[in-house]
Design a protein around this motif. Sequence first.
Motif, PDB file in Angstrom:
ATOM      1  N   CYS A  22      15.126   4.560  -1.992  1.00  0.00           N
ATOM      2  CA  CYS A  22      13.655   4.560  -1.947  1.00  0.00           C
ATOM      3  C   CYS A  22      13.121   5.927  -1.534  1.00  0.00           C
ATOM      4  O   CYS A  22      13.489   6.453  -0.475  1.00  0.00           O
ATOM      5  CB  CYS A  22      13.153   3.486  -0.989  1.00  0.00           C
ATOM      6  SG  CYS A  22      11.352   3.365  -0.962  1.00  0.00           S
ATOM      7  N   PRO A  23      12.249   6.508  -2.347  1.00  0.00           N
ATOM      8  CA  PRO A  23      11.698   7.823  -2.012  1.00  0.00           C
ATOM      9  C   PRO A  23      10.587   7.770  -0.954  1.00  0.00           C
ATOM     10  O   PRO A  23      10.180   8.811  -0.443  1.00  0.00           O
ATOM     11  CB  PRO A  23      11.135   8.321  -3.350  1.00  0.00           C
ATOM     12  CG  PRO A  23      10.805   7.080  -4.103  1.00  0.00           C
ATOM     13  CD  PRO A  23      11.809   6.049  -3.678  1.00  0.00           C
ATOM     14  N   GLU A  24      10.122   6.593  -0.623  1.00  0.00           N
ATOM     15  CA  GLU A  24       9.044   6.436   0.357  1.00  0.00           C
ATOM     16  C   GLU A  24       9.625   6.051   1.721  1.00  0.00           C
ATOM     17  O   GLU A  24      10.694   5.457   1.797  1.00  0.00           O
ATOM     18  CB  GLU A  24       8.055   5.368  -0.108  1.00  0.00           C
ATOM     19  CG  GLU A  24       7.407   5.660  -1.441  1.00  0.00           C
ATOM     20  CD  GLU A  24       6.655   6.972  -1.467  1.00  0.00           C
ATOM     21  OE1 GLU A  24       5.977   7.307  -0.474  1.00  0.00           O
ATOM     22  OE2 GLU A  24       6.747   7.684  -2.484  1.00  0.00           O
ATOM     23  N   PRO A  25       8.897   6.332   2.806  1.00  0.00           N
ATOM     24  CA  PRO A  25       9.386   5.985   4.149  1.00  0.00           C
ATOM     25  C   PRO A  25       9.126   4.508   4.484  1.00  0.00           C
ATOM     26  O   PRO A  25       8.400   4.180   5.420  1.00  0.00           O
ATOM     27  CB  PRO A  25       8.582   6.919   5.053  1.00  0.00           C
ATOM     28  CG  PRO A  25       7.287   7.107   4.316  1.00  0.00           C
ATOM     29  CD  PRO A  25       7.647   7.092   2.855  1.00  0.00           C
ATOM     30  N   LEU A  26       9.743   3.614   3.719  1.00  0.00           N
ATOM     31  CA  LEU A  26       9.510   2.178   3.890  1.00  0.00           C
ATOM     32  C   LEU A  26      10.588   1.472   4.703  1.00  0.00           C
ATOM     33  O   LEU A  26      10.374   0.362   5.180  1.00  0.00           O
ATOM     34  CB  LEU A  26       9.438   1.507   2.507  1.00  0.00           C
ATOM     35  CG  LEU A  26       8.204   1.809   1.676  1.00  0.00           C
ATOM     36  CD1 LEU A  26       8.406   1.352   0.244  1.00  0.00           C
ATOM     37  CD2 LEU A  26       7.007   1.135   2.286  1.00  0.00           C
ATOM     38  N   SER A  56       0.814  -1.218   0.000  1.00  0.00           N
ATOM     39  CA  SER A  56       0.000   0.000   0.000  1.00  0.00           C
ATOM     40  C   SER A  56       0.850   1.272   0.000  1.00  0.00           C
ATOM     41  O   SER A  56       0.344   2.346  -0.304  1.00  0.00           O
ATOM     42  CB  SER A  56      -0.954   0.007   1.198  1.00  0.00           C
ATOM     43  OG  SER A  56      -0.221   0.036   2.402  1.00  0.00           O
ATOM     44  N   THR A  57       2.145   1.164   0.303  1.00  0.00           N
ATOM     45  CA  THR A  57       3.021   2.333   0.367  1.00  0.00           C
ATOM     46  C   THR A  57       3.979   2.418  -0.816  1.00  0.00           C
ATOM     47  O   THR A  57       4.321   3.500  -1.265  1.00  0.00           O
ATOM     48  CB  THR A  57       3.829   2.319   1.681  1.00  0.00           C
ATOM     49  OG1 THR A  57       2.942   2.135   2.778  1.00  0.00           O
ATOM     50  CG2 THR A  57       4.586   3.615   1.876  1.00  0.00           C
ATOM     51  N   CYS A  58       4.402   1.291  -1.340  1.00  0.00           N
ATOM     52  CA  CYS A  58       5.365   1.259  -2.453  1.00  0.00           C
ATOM     53  C   CYS A  58       4.735   1.863  -3.711  1.00  0.00           C
ATOM     54  O   CYS A  58       3.608   1.534  -4.078  1.00  0.00           O
ATOM     55  CB  CYS A  58       5.797  -0.174  -2.732  1.00  0.00           C
ATOM     56  SG  CYS A  58       6.895  -0.354  -4.156  1.00  0.00           S
ATOM     57  N   THR A  59       5.470   2.747  -4.381  1.00  0.00           N
ATOM     58  CA  THR A  59       4.970   3.395  -5.599  1.00  0.00           C
ATOM     59  C   THR A  59       5.420   2.670  -6.867  1.00  0.00           C
ATOM     60  O   THR A  59       5.120   3.127  -7.971  1.00  0.00           O
ATOM     61  CB  THR A  59       5.457   4.852  -5.673  1.00  0.00           C
ATOM     62  OG1 THR A  59       6.887   4.855  -5.704  1.00  0.00           O
ATOM     63  CG2 THR A  59       4.943   5.659  -4.495  1.00  0.00           C
ATOM     64  N   CYS A  74       8.344   2.496  -8.201  1.00  0.00           N
ATOM     65  CA  CYS A  74       9.209   3.377  -8.988  1.00  0.00           C
ATOM     66  C   CYS A  74      10.407   2.644  -9.583  1.00  0.00           C
ATOM     67  O   CYS A  74      11.076   3.167 -10.463  1.00  0.00           O
ATOM     68  CB  CYS A  74       9.691   4.547  -8.132  1.00  0.00           C
ATOM     69  SG  CYS A  74      10.838   4.066  -6.808  1.00  0.00           S
TER      70      CYS A  74
END
Length: 162
Positions: free
Chosen positions: A77-81, A33-36, A38
């Motif tokens: 990774c640009p997301e806070p994962l 649900s968070t991974c884009t 990219c």
Amino acid sequence: MDLQRRHFLRGKVGTHKQPTRMPWLIDIDQFSSTCTQCEQCITSCKENIIVKGDGGFPEVNFALGECTFCGDCASVCPEPLFNQSDDKAPWDYRASINNTCLTYNNVSCQSCQDSCEPRAIVFEYTIGKPPTPSISSEACTGCGACVATCPSQAIDIQLPTA
């Protein structure tokens, strides 16, 4: 994207195992649900073991090699994962050996031990049988070096069962 629903609609209910995700993930359950998607983690992987998996989400494929825990996938990774804390282990995955192992079929093979840098796989010798493998869960890092070298695909990297 709900991958469980996707498997249901494709008729894969109960047959699909969870894919191996990258090290240092904060929450594996919230990953999709968070991974884009990219693909920056895929292109940054020096070992080329991160591939586009089901639904376009990245996953680790140990048949292609081992994870060196370089951290490049988490860094780009640009997301806070990810959480690459020094005191935190990269992940909880560990190696397991199933009954297709050649030694369980009276064929001498120790390729997994030879590829295991932390020496988590040792062979126990008994009279009249080939030595059998044993994995130390404390020493195993889950790097997957043993997976690609196994001639019978008897090794899997998975989360320990409770």
